[in-house]
Design a protein around this motif. Structure first.
Motif, PDB file in Angstrom:
ATOM      1  N   ARG A  35      14.406  37.528  60.604  1.00  0.00           N
ATOM      2  CA  ARG A  35      13.643  36.110  59.415  1.00  0.00           C
ATOM      3  C   ARG A  35      13.527  37.067  57.961  1.00  0.00           C
ATOM      4  NH1 ARG A  35       9.059  35.023  61.898  1.00  0.00           N
ATOM      5  NH2 ARG A  35       9.204  36.672  62.972  1.00  0.00           N
ATOM      6  N   TYR A  36      13.632  36.242  57.469  1.00  0.00           N
ATOM      7  CA  TYR A  36      13.088  36.645  55.533  1.00  0.00           C
ATOM      8  C   TYR A  36      11.465  36.381  55.733  1.00  0.00           C
ATOM      9  CZ  TYR A  36      17.836  36.555  55.490  1.00  0.00           C
ATOM     10  OH  TYR A  36      19.509  36.828  55.615  1.00  0.00           O
ATOM     11  N   VAL A  37      10.815  37.612  56.351  1.00  0.00           N
ATOM     12  CA  VAL A  37       9.434  37.322  56.035  1.00  0.00           C
ATOM     13  C   VAL A  37       9.080  38.664  56.275  1.00  0.00           C
ATOM     14  CG1 VAL A  37       9.550  35.223  58.093  1.00  0.00           C
ATOM     15  CG2 VAL A  37       9.154  37.855  58.735  1.00  0.00           C
ATOM     16  N   PRO A  38       7.822  39.013  55.461  1.00  0.00           N
ATOM     17  CA  PRO A  38       7.057  39.939  55.011  1.00  0.00           C
ATOM     18  C   PRO A  38       6.728  40.852  55.834  1.00  0.00           C
ATOM     19  CG  PRO A  38       5.848  38.185  53.908  1.00  0.00           C
ATOM     20  CD  PRO A  38       6.699  37.482  55.243  1.00  0.00           C
ATOM     21  N   VAL A  39       6.550  40.747  57.558  1.00  0.00           N
ATOM     22  CA  VAL A  39       6.861  42.058  58.277  1.00  0.00           C
ATOM     23  C   VAL A  39       8.063  42.754  58.924  1.00  0.00           C
ATOM     24  CG1 VAL A  39       7.053  40.031  60.443  1.00  0.00           C
ATOM     25  CG2 VAL A  39       5.202  41.861  60.673  1.00  0.00           C
ATOM     26  N   LYS A  40       9.021  42.181  58.754  1.00  0.00           N
ATOM     27  CA  LYS A  40      10.802  42.323  58.734  1.00  0.00           C
ATOM     28  C   LYS A  40      10.239  43.896  57.342  1.00  0.00           C
ATOM     29  CE  LYS A  40      11.213  40.145  62.526  1.00  0.00           C
ATOM     30  NZ  LYS A  40      11.211  40.986  63.525  1.00  0.00           N
ATOM     31  N   GLY A  41       9.856  43.624  56.624  1.00  0.00           N
ATOM     32  CA  GLY A  41      10.152  44.422  55.740  1.00  0.00           C
ATOM     33  C   GLY A  41      11.086  44.777  54.462  1.00  0.00           C
ATOM     34  N   ALA A  77      26.547  50.663  60.263  1.00  0.00           N
ATOM     35  CA  ALA A  77      25.140  50.766  61.061  1.00  0.00           C
ATOM     36  C   ALA A  77      24.164  49.945  60.828  1.00  0.00           C
ATOM     37  CB  ALA A  77      24.853  52.181  60.326  1.00  0.00           C
ATOM     38  N   PHE A  78      22.707  49.973  62.010  1.00  0.00           N
ATOM     39  CA  PHE A  78      21.750  48.766  61.943  1.00  0.00           C
ATOM     40  C   PHE A  78      20.166  49.574  61.537  1.00  0.00           C
ATOM     41  CE2 PHE A  78      18.532  45.946  63.106  1.00  0.00           C
ATOM     42  CZ  PHE A  78      18.868  45.311  63.404  1.00  0.00           C
ATOM     43  N   ILE A  79      19.743  48.911  60.378  1.00  0.00           N
ATOM     44  CA  ILE A  79      18.333  49.086  59.287  1.00  0.00           C
ATOM     45  C   ILE A  79      17.409  48.461  59.654  1.00  0.00           C
ATOM     46  CG2 ILE A  79      19.023  49.023  57.286  1.00  0.00           C
ATOM     47  CD1 ILE A  79      18.361  51.239  56.450  1.00  0.00           C
ATOM     48  N   SER A  80      16.006  49.105  59.591  1.00  0.00           N
ATOM     49  CA  SER A  80      14.925  48.090  60.045  1.00  0.00           C
ATOM     50  C   SER A  80      14.154  48.609  59.361  1.00  0.00           C
ATOM     51  CB  SER A  80      15.092  47.395  61.389  1.00  0.00           C
ATOM     52  OG  SER A  80      13.857  47.642  61.512  1.00  0.00           O
ATOM     53  N   ALA A  81      13.453  47.789  58.759  1.00  0.00           N
ATOM     54  CA  ALA A  81      12.100  47.879  57.939  1.00  0.00           C
ATOM     55  C   ALA A  81      10.715  47.563  58.436  1.00  0.00           C
ATOM     56  CB  ALA A  81      11.982  48.382  56.557  1.00  0.00           C
ATOM     57  N   SER A  82      10.884  46.813  59.515  1.00  0.00           N
ATOM     58  CA  SER A  82       9.851  46.543  59.423  1.00  0.00           C
ATOM     59  C   SER A  82       8.511  47.596  60.235  1.00  0.00           C
ATOM     60  CB  SER A  82      10.485  45.915  61.445  1.00  0.00           C
ATOM     61  OG  SER A  82      11.363  45.004  61.228  1.00  0.00           O
ATOM     62  N   LYS A  83       7.452  46.323  59.675  1.00  0.00           N
ATOM     63  CA  LYS A  83       6.087  47.339  59.951  1.00  0.00           C
ATOM     64  C   LYS A  83       5.640  46.868  61.173  1.00  0.00           C
ATOM     65  CE  LYS A  83       5.245  45.191  55.367  1.00  0.00           C
ATOM     66  NZ  LYS A  83       4.788  44.795  54.446  1.00  0.00           N
ATOM     67  N   ALA A  84       5.809  45.999  62.266  1.00  0.00           N
ATOM     68  CA  ALA A  84       5.121  45.811  63.251  1.00  0.00           C
ATOM     69  C   ALA A  84       6.445  44.845  64.508  1.00  0.00           C
ATOM     70  CB  ALA A  84       4.038  44.556  63.293  1.00  0.00           C
ATOM     71  N   GLU A  85       6.968  45.445  65.562  1.00  0.00           N
ATOM     72  CA  GLU A  85       7.387  44.920  66.525  1.00  0.00           C
ATOM     73  C   GLU A  85       6.740  44.239  68.471  1.00  0.00           C
ATOM     74  OE1 GLU A  85       9.986  42.690  66.074  1.00  0.00           O
ATOM     75  OE2 GLU A  85      11.196  44.023  63.589  1.00  0.00           O
ATOM     76  N   GLY A  86       7.301  43.972  68.547  1.00  0.00           N
ATOM     77  CA  GLY A  86       6.894  44.320  69.766  1.00  0.00           C
ATOM     78  C   GLY A  86       8.340  44.442  70.963  1.00  0.00           C
ATOM     79  N   HIS A  87       9.671  44.573  70.896  1.00  0.00           N
ATOM     80  CA  HIS A  87      10.698  45.045  71.831  1.00  0.00           C
ATOM     81  C   HIS A  87      12.266  44.061  71.264  1.00  0.00           C
ATOM     82  CE1 HIS A  87      13.348  46.989  74.476  1.00  0.00           C
ATOM     83  NE2 HIS A  87      12.849  47.670  74.925  1.00  0.00           N
ATOM     84  N   PRO A 143       7.192  55.292  60.486  1.00  0.00           N
ATOM     85  CA  PRO A 143       6.706  53.919  58.897  1.00  0.00           C
ATOM     86  C   PRO A 143       5.879  53.801  58.046  1.00  0.00           C
ATOM     87  CG  PRO A 143       4.996  54.574  60.861  1.00  0.00           C
ATOM     88  CD  PRO A 143       5.990  55.582  60.593  1.00  0.00           C
ATOM     89  N   GLY A 144       6.865  53.206  57.091  1.00  0.00           N
ATOM     90  CA  GLY A 144       6.291  53.187  55.501  1.00  0.00           C
ATOM     91  C   GLY A 144       6.474  53.782  54.943  1.00  0.00           C
ATOM     92  N   ARG A 145       7.344  55.219  55.037  1.00  0.00           N
ATOM     93  CA  ARG A 145       7.454  55.868  53.877  1.00  0.00           C
ATOM     94  C   ARG A 145       9.062  56.161  53.566  1.00  0.00           C
ATOM     95  NH1 ARG A 145       4.807  60.860  55.515  1.00  0.00           N
ATOM     96  NH2 ARG A 145       5.976  61.605  54.094  1.00  0.00           N
ATOM     97  N   SER A 146       8.934  55.317  52.561  1.00  0.00           N
ATOM     98  CA  SER A 146      10.950  55.410  51.618  1.00  0.00           C
ATOM     99  C   SER A 146      11.953  56.551  52.523  1.00  0.00           C
ATOM    100  CB  SER A 146      10.496  54.575  50.709  1.00  0.00           C
ATOM    101  OG  SER A 146       9.365  55.816  49.075  1.00  0.00           O
ATOM    102  N   GLU A 147      10.724  57.425  51.288  1.00  0.00           N
ATOM    103  CA  GLU A 147      11.834  58.787  51.753  1.00  0.00           C
ATOM    104  C   GLU A 147      12.277  58.292  52.682  1.00  0.00           C
ATOM    105  OE1 GLU A 147       7.656  60.421  51.952  1.00  0.00           O
ATOM    106  OE2 GLU A 147       8.610  58.708  51.004  1.00  0.00           O
ATOM    107  N   GLY A 148      12.042  58.947  53.902  1.00  0.00           N
ATOM    108  CA  GLY A 148      12.570  59.018  55.353  1.00  0.00           C
ATOM    109  C   GLY A 148      13.496  57.914  55.487  1.00  0.00           C
ATOM    110  N   LEU A 149      13.317  57.072  55.314  1.00  0.00           N
ATOM    111  CA  LEU A 149      14.592  55.844  54.484  1.00  0.00           C
ATOM    112  C   LEU A 149      15.765  55.595  54.688  1.00  0.00           C
ATOM    113  CD1 LEU A 149      15.355  52.994  55.875  1.00  0.00           C
ATOM    114  CD2 LEU A 149      13.561  52.560  54.380  1.00  0.00           C
TER     115      LEU A 149
END
Length: 373
Positions: A205-211, A271-281, A318-324
């Motif tokens: 979903r295009y929502v803030p928590v997905k980053g 490849a699959f890529i995620s930048a989420s701030k929080a997830e369950g599973h 998490p939150g480290r753009s250089e790592g991404l």
């Protein structure tokens, strides 16, 4: 009375989403249970999939999500139909379901927590917490989620007295089959992606928590020959396109919006890529591994229980753009894509198949169903 327990799964709404797909997969996988799936909101995209399994769909809210008449409709339904187990998903449905279910002759009330509490609206988070004592069992979809609520976590599939962790699962073989049969080449042609270009896929979903806005920014700093497809829907769709244009990567960032079928996009990706701030599973991470894709994702609870860093993908702080950015560059290597993707396919098949999830929930239902007999 039937020997099969009647389980009513109750969820806030039925759009395309991780919790909603888990409900659908559960009613499809457990044959020894009679299922009703109730929902409140207007979004009902998954209703045809659910009724196709033989389950009954029941809409309790004809007007809007917080219509107080929905509670009365649920009360009337439980008065007219014997329900053995009430299985609740997401805070609003959990709050209403617990309050109304506790007034009826229900053997057990189960809630599944799909995300960490901080990811929910403060109001529904509070009402969920205040009514949680009405659960007979509360389930977390990962140990990270259970720890976020309680500070401790059970071993996966160990049925505790009050809390337990049951991992989400997907039909790995079926998802892999559909992805292999999908026309990924047509998707790449449609998006203008050449055969040699590395293509990263994000689904959500295009929502803030997905980053995803931060993902576009990081992508703009990475290999200019790569492409990024962001598949989903939501409030930030225009903002994502605007950010890609602002960062001068509009030609290589493809914000698709809602698509009729997701398998061709997994087939088109490297490849699959995620930048989420929080997830369950996250179901999407499991889907990616089933599709044979390596995963780049933040090292956060829930995600790190699915992705093995350096074996099935890359976990970055998490939150480290250089790592991404570094992870995207690292996964431009074709040999590494294949090696991680192959290992991920084996890992998801061994640990996160839908049959494992269904077997554990079936044991939980049976435990509650027989407890008063």
């Amino acid at each position: 009375m039937s020997d099969r327990p009647h389980v009513c799964q109750l969820i806030t709404a039925l759009p395309y989403g991780g919790a909603e797909h888990m409900v659908r997969d559960l009613v499809d996988a457990i044959e020894e249970v009679e299922f009703t799936v109730g929902y409140f909101g207007a979004e009902d995209a998954l209703v045809p999939d659910i009724t196709a399994t033989g389950a009954t769909g029941k809409h309790f809210d004809e007007a809007f999500r917080f219509d107080p008449r929905a509670a009365f409709r649920l009360h009337r339904f439980l008065s007219e139909h014997h329900v053995d187990v009430l299985h609740l998903h997401l805070p609003y449905a959990q709050t209403v379901g617990r309050l109304i279910g506790s007034l009826h002759d229900v053997d057990g009330i189960v809630s599944t927590q799909h995300n960490v509490p901080s990811n929910y609206h403060p109001v529904t988070r509070t009402t969920e917490r205040l009514t949680r004592s009405l659960d007979d069992t509360t389930v977390a979809v990962s140990q990270g989620v259970e720890r976020a609520f309680t500070g401790t976590a059970h071993s996966p599939s160990e049925l505790g007295d009050e809390w337990c962790t049951i991992y989400n699962g997907i039909d790995v073989n079926e998802f892999a089959r559909k992805t292999e049969a999908a026309d990924g080449a047509s998707v790449r042609d449609q998006l203008g992606i050449g055969p040699e270009a590395t293509t990263f896929l994000n689904v959500g979903r295009y929502v803030p928590v997905k980053g995803q806005v931060a993902l576009v920014r990081a992508f703009a700093r990475s290999d200019s020959d790569a492409h990024l497809a962001i598949v989903g829907h939501g409030e930030l769709e225009d903002a994502l396109r605007a950010e890609a244009k602002r960062r001068d990567v509009a030609d290589s960032v493809h914000v698709t919006g809602r698509v009729p079928e997701v398998h061709p996009y997994y087939a088109a990706a490297d490849a699959f890529i995620s930048a989420s701030k929080a997830e369950g599973h996250p179901i999407t991470v499991l889907e990616a591994m089933a599709a044979g894709l390596p995963v780049v994702a933040p090292d956060i609870p829930g995600v790190c229980e699915a992705v093995i860093d350096g074996e099935t993908g890359i976990l970055y702080p998490p939150g480290r753009s250089e790592g991404l950015v570094s992870a995207m560059s690292d996964l431009s290597d074709r040999e590494k894509q294949h090696r991680y993707g192959t290992a991920g396919r084996e890992h998801v098949s061994q640990h996160f198949d839908v049959d494992q999830m269904a077997e554990t929930y079936a044991r939980l239902y049976e435990q509650l169903y027989r407890s008063d007999r």
